[in-house]
Write an enzyme that holds these catalytic residues in place. Sequence first.
Site, PDB file in Angstrom:
ATOM      1  N   HIS A   1       0.828  -1.201   0.000  1.00 43.75           N
ATOM      2  CA  HIS A   1       0.000   0.000   0.000  1.00 43.75           C
ATOM      3  C   HIS A   1       0.865   1.255   0.000  1.00 43.75           C
ATOM      4  O   HIS A   1       0.518   2.257  -0.636  1.00 43.75           O
ATOM      5  CB  HIS A   1      -0.923  -0.013   1.215  1.00 43.75           C
ATOM      6  CG  HIS A   1      -1.862   1.149   1.280  1.00 43.75           C
ATOM      7  ND1 HIS A   1      -2.866   1.360   0.360  1.00 43.75           N
ATOM      8  CD2 HIS A   1      -1.938   2.192   2.157  1.00 43.75           C
ATOM      9  CE1 HIS A   1      -3.530   2.449   0.662  1.00 43.75           C
ATOM     10  NE2 HIS A   1      -2.986   2.989   1.745  1.00 43.75           N
TER      11      HIS A   1
ATOM     12  N   LYS B   1      -9.595  13.444  -3.524  1.00 42.40           N
ATOM     13  CA  LYS B   1     -10.459  13.161  -2.375  1.00 42.40           C
ATOM     14  C   LYS B   1     -10.136  14.068  -1.192  1.00 42.40           C
ATOM     15  O   LYS B   1     -10.623  13.853  -0.088  1.00 42.40           O
ATOM     16  CB  LYS B   1     -10.298  11.704  -1.942  1.00 42.40           C
ATOM     17  CG  LYS B   1     -10.820  10.697  -2.952  1.00 42.40           C
ATOM     18  CD  LYS B   1     -10.509   9.279  -2.524  1.00 42.40           C
ATOM     19  CE  LYS B   1     -11.029   8.943  -1.167  1.00 42.40           C
ATOM     20  NZ  LYS B   1     -10.776   7.535  -0.780  1.00 42.40           N
TER      21      LYS B   1
END
Length: 521
Positions: free
Chosen positions: A318, A394
Amino acid sequence: MFLPRTARRLGPKWTSQYKYAVGAAVSATAVAAIVQCSPSDDVLSGSMRNDESALKSSERMLSSKIVAPRLPRPQVLATSITNSSSSTARSLSSFSENHIDLTYGFMDDLLAARKSYMGKKKIRQIQLEEKNGQDQERTIGDDLNKKFLAPTANNAVMLASSAMNDNKVSNNTVSTKKMYIYSNNILEPEMADKLKLFCTPSSTALAEDVAQLLGVSLGDIRIGKYADGETSLKINDTIRGKQIYFICSTASVDALMELMLSVSCCNRASANRITVVIPYYGYSRQDRKVKRETIAAADVARMLEAVGVNSVIAMDLHNDSIRGFFSPRVPVDHLMPGPIAAAYFNEVLAPASKPENQITIVATHEGQVQRATEFRKVLQKLSGAHVNMAFISKSRQLASQTSYDPILVGDIKGHRCILIDDIISTGSTLTNAINLLKDNGADEVYAYATHALFSDENTNVPEKLQALDALDFLLISNTVSSSKTLPTKIRTLTVAPLLAEAISRSLHDQSITEILKGLFK
């Protein structure tokens, strides 16, 4: 020559007889070792038979008070030099014509001859195994053609049926039309003997594919639970001095505990080196401190080091900085399957054949821009056509905001869009991104995510994605296994060839970062 004190005191006559008796005994022992029989067998031919009377008298002498040095047992010295009668005859003749004395030089010569023979025997054994390995390789290659792909790009085969053109292998599992990175590295017998490949229940299907590509069998390990819920684990194979590779996706607490106990068990069984292959690194999203939260990704790294891991092969972390959570003595190789996914989309969408329908790679949020950029590079190189880039923001405008509306940065009107993400869990981010692209005029919307956490049987995320009319299909990898039957819009790309290539290169001390160099550059 060293003689017992008693023999030296008895004078020259007894000394010479002692030497002769020991020399004859060693002659019989050496000949017996060569022909693989005991001294009592009928192997003393020629001049050696004339020594029987001397040997008997010497035995009577030695049985009194003089004790000869302990001679090696014939079965220990047996070297299996040859089974041919001619070689045996030559060996017997050589021993009968030359006087043999129990000197250190003779023992060195005998051991040297045995070492030389064993070397030649090993060469013949390897040659025979290589011949058998070629037959086995052809058999494995046939199986690979059925399940994966041809081993080289020049011999690429279409695995889809003649009625389909979507590179489908079976059900929703897909692959590229040709191998881009796997070089058919079926291990040589000597190297395969050093390797022990194990897996935990969370990665059994993927590990079986990797083992088949390497031409080895999975190790025998039994993992279960006791009545009180504790994990039980037992390795039934001998692993002393072996190179251990454990394939395990830590998508659950049970999987993480199984990996920890497996590594500890291997260390206690005197394994030489332990490499954990982690297709999906659990807790990777907890990679930074926010207020009083734990940095769980770092804690997992410390636990793996504590149980004795020597190196790590991870896939699409990640955050690449997770490699820094391990100490320098535990190297971490980071594999990226994104280029293989880009190759699949190039084959399916064929950008060069439809220049009017431009392709745009869209990052689902700011953290995915790097992945999207690398994906775009590969797709643009393979297709030869221009590929656009966009991303969705975002970021919250104010720190007090609890919700936000995603903002698209880039022009995608009339384009075929491919969304890029690394993990799908609840599917909310991907769903919002798909709807946003469609609302902004995207002609077709596809998506790719490396890790799909659909292992929970109660999850309904696959069904929600299937119900999205704006989504053409979602491509995921098989880093996390799922017992659920996935709907038709979700396709699974196997990463077994990439892992097999990485393991093979690791065993041969070759560069792992070079695997995808041809696609990145």
